[in-house]
Scaffold this motif. Structure first.
Motif, short mmCIF file in Angstrom:
data_model
loop_
_atom_site.label_atom_id
_atom_site.label_comp_id
_atom_site.label_asym_id
_atom_site.label_seq_id
_atom_site.Cartn_x
_atom_site.Cartn_y
_atom_site.Cartn_z
N GLN A 128 5.89 0.69 -13.27
CA GLN A 128 4.47 1.00 -13.35
C GLN A 128 4.16 2.10 -12.35
O GLN A 128 4.97 2.43 -11.49
N THR A 143 3.61 8.59 -12.21
CA THR A 143 3.83 7.83 -13.42
C THR A 143 5.33 7.55 -13.52
O THR A 143 6.12 8.48 -13.63
N CYS A 145 8.76 4.91 -14.72
CA CYS A 145 9.27 3.96 -15.71
C CYS A 145 10.77 3.83 -15.55
O CYS A 145 11.54 4.31 -16.38
#
Length: 214
Positions: A128, A143, A145
């Motif tokens: 996250q 951002t 992941c």
């Protein structure tokens, strides 16, 4: 359609490279760096990388733990051996021809493994958005992941960005941006291509490319 001609009229930054060469898997990892280059082309093994190229490795499935001498963790994804082989070839091709490289997420981890480092195969908290700290004191929300983490111990590197306490409360300096100066490889764990072009972190990544890879 894969466009070969880029925005020559960009007012933000002048073109620093002739070609952005992408190992394309369709994730758009080249987008934050397009305005630094005159053209965009796909990597082909039969085309020798040339002066003025900038090679970009995208994110995706976990690399094989065999690349860094370990067995798969239960949470490690089934690797794409053909992709690992192709990208390892491109990496060594770039080193042989003194071509600068950017690795995003999986690409960053691939650099680390191929240079003799390790990966932590599964950590919590990095799937996250979270904050990272840079070596010049900046703070960015990125951002992210990924569930694997670069461990560049034993490799000559500069730690340019890290997160604290993301995978566990006691975690300190989890590598997020690493530069490998001997091979001109910039490893970025987050995904700037998922962020708006005007986001400060995207601008920071472009500035790192300008400062370190030209």
């Amino acid at each position: 359609k894969f466009k070969s001609h880029l925005n020559k009229g960009s007012l933000r930054m002048k073109s620093l490279f002739k070609n952005l060469v992408l190992l394309n898997v369709g994730m758009g990892s080249d987008r934050p760096f397009l305005e630094l280059c005159e053209n965009r082309i796909r990597y082909k093994s039969e085309r020798t990388l040339k002066k003025g190229d900038l090679l970009v490795f995208e994110g995706g499935v976990d690399i094989s733990p065999r690349l860094y001498g370990e067995r798969p963790h239960p949470q490690t994804q089934h690797s794409n051996d053909n992709r690992d082989k192709k990208e390892a070839q491109a990496f060594h091709d770039a080193i042989e021809n003194n071509i600068p490289m950017i690795g995003i997420c999986r690409g960053a981890q691939l650099f680390t493994a191929l240079l003799g480092g390790k990966l932590i195969q599964h950590v919590n908290g990095h799937l996250q958005d979270h904050k990272i700290i840079t070596n010049d004191g900046k703070l960015f929300n990125v951002t992210s992941c990924h569930h694997q983490l670069m461990v560049p111990t034993g490799i000559k590197h500069d730690l340019l960005g890290w997160s604290n306490g993301v995978s566990s409360p006691n975690a300190v300096k989890e590598p997020e941006i690493v530069f490998y100066p001997e091979v001109k490889a910039l490893a970025i764990q987050a995904h700037p291509e998922w962020m708006p072009n005007e986001d400060p972190f995207v601008g920071h990544c472009r500035q790192l490319v300008s400062n370190l890879l030209t």
